[in-house]
Design an enzyme around this catalytic site. Structure first.
Site: not given
Ligand code: CP
Ligand code: NVA
Length: 308
Positions: A137, A134, A107
């Protein structure tokens, strides 16, 4: 060996197989304790590095638990604690990690960190969120929709608010899984043309509609996400909130969608901002199944990456 970098870079037949495989793995575990191992142990003897340059609850825990259920081991690393955060190149980090671990989930902020990691790693690399996309997800989201309502192909998904990284992966998925998507949000926060263009080129109908009430008419699925993402400047917070307030998902907005429409949010949510508690905890919401399905979907993704 396969990298899982983005939904539009992955063959649609493989994506479909992963969703179906995830469903079978979920069924096979019904009623069992969370920590109990899967009957087959496809990741036995394998080590997976989970690298986080941004905070995480779901991604961190679901990957960690998923690997363990499949008999493997994990190493959770924070980017700032690694030499990566102190000047070592991504390419060198990728080469070194490949000598120790069997798979890398990362990440990060800039998408080029992910793509460079994949270019120089000899082991599969998985996108655990970047500023731009992402994909893990949205695999869980497609799985969740289909679990509740059957095939997502031909359905109408409405994305509300910011055309952000999660929205981008939804657009990729629209193209690959054959559903339509309406974006409703302020023009300043439209999704990039590249993402919209991909979905359209794959044959999906993508609509940009500034009026949220009109956008959700006939919606099968309404989706919200935070108004300020992890990569957004905190100084932009107030301006974004002012722009995005008309796009809050509340009971009045959900009432405009189909009566059996679902509501999703990748979480973490900011209650009473992008969505009200009434909707989050109401009859349309499938957010807890969505969060759970991260686990199952990612197990299928990891098995596909390793070919096991
Ligand atoms: N939805 C998601 O990716 O959550 P986190 O940021 O908690 O990993
Ligand atoms: N759009 C959000 C998603 C978090 C899972 C972010 O990037 O912070």
């Amino acid at each position: 060996m396969n990298h899982f970098l983005d939904i539009h870079k992955t063959d649609p037949a493989d994506l479909r197989a992963m969703i179906d495989h995830a469903g079978r793995m979920k069924q096979a575990r019904l009623g069992r304790p969370k920590a109990s191992p899967d009957d087959d142990q496809p990741l036995a003897g394998r080590m997976v590095a989970l690298i986080f340059e941004k905070p995480s609850t779901r991604t961190r825990v679901s990957f960690d638990v998923g690997v363990r259920q499949m008999g493997g081991e994990t190493m959770v690393l924070s980017g700032s604690d690694m030499q990566l955060g102190h000047g070592e190149t991504i390419a060198d980090t990728a080469r070194v990690l490949s000598r120790y671990v069997d798979m890398i989930m990362i990440r990060t902020f800039d998408e080029t960190v992910l793509t460079e990691m994949a270019e120089y790693a000899d082991v599969p690399v998985i996108n655990g969120l970047t500023d731009r996309t992402h994909p893990c997800q949205i695999m869980a989201d497609v799985m969740t929709y289909e679990e509740h309502r059957g095939p997502i192909a031909g359905r109408k998904v409405v994305w509300t608010g910011d055309g952000n990284n999660v929205c981008a992966s939804f657009l990729h998925a629209a193209g690959q899984f054959g559903f339509d998507l309406t974006f409703t949000g302020p023009a300043q926060l439209d999704p990039e043309d590249e993402f919209v263009g991909f979905a359209r080129q794959q044959g999906s109908t993508i609509v940009i509609e500034r009026d949220a009430q009109r956008a959700v008419q006939e919606a099968d699925l309404v989706v919200a996400d935070t108004w300020v993402s992890m990569h957004d400047a905190q100084s932009a917070r107030e301006r974004r909130h002012n722009m995005l307030r008309p796009y809050q998902v509340n009971a009045a907005l959900m009432a405009q969608a189909k009566p059996d429409a679902l509501f999703m949010h990748c979480l973490p949510a900011h209650r009473e901002e992008e969505v009200t508690s009434e909707v989050m905890d109401g009859p349309h919401s499938v957010i807890w199944d969505e969060a759970e399905n991260r686990l199952h979907a990612q197990k299928a993704i990891m098995r596909w990456c390793l070919g096991v």
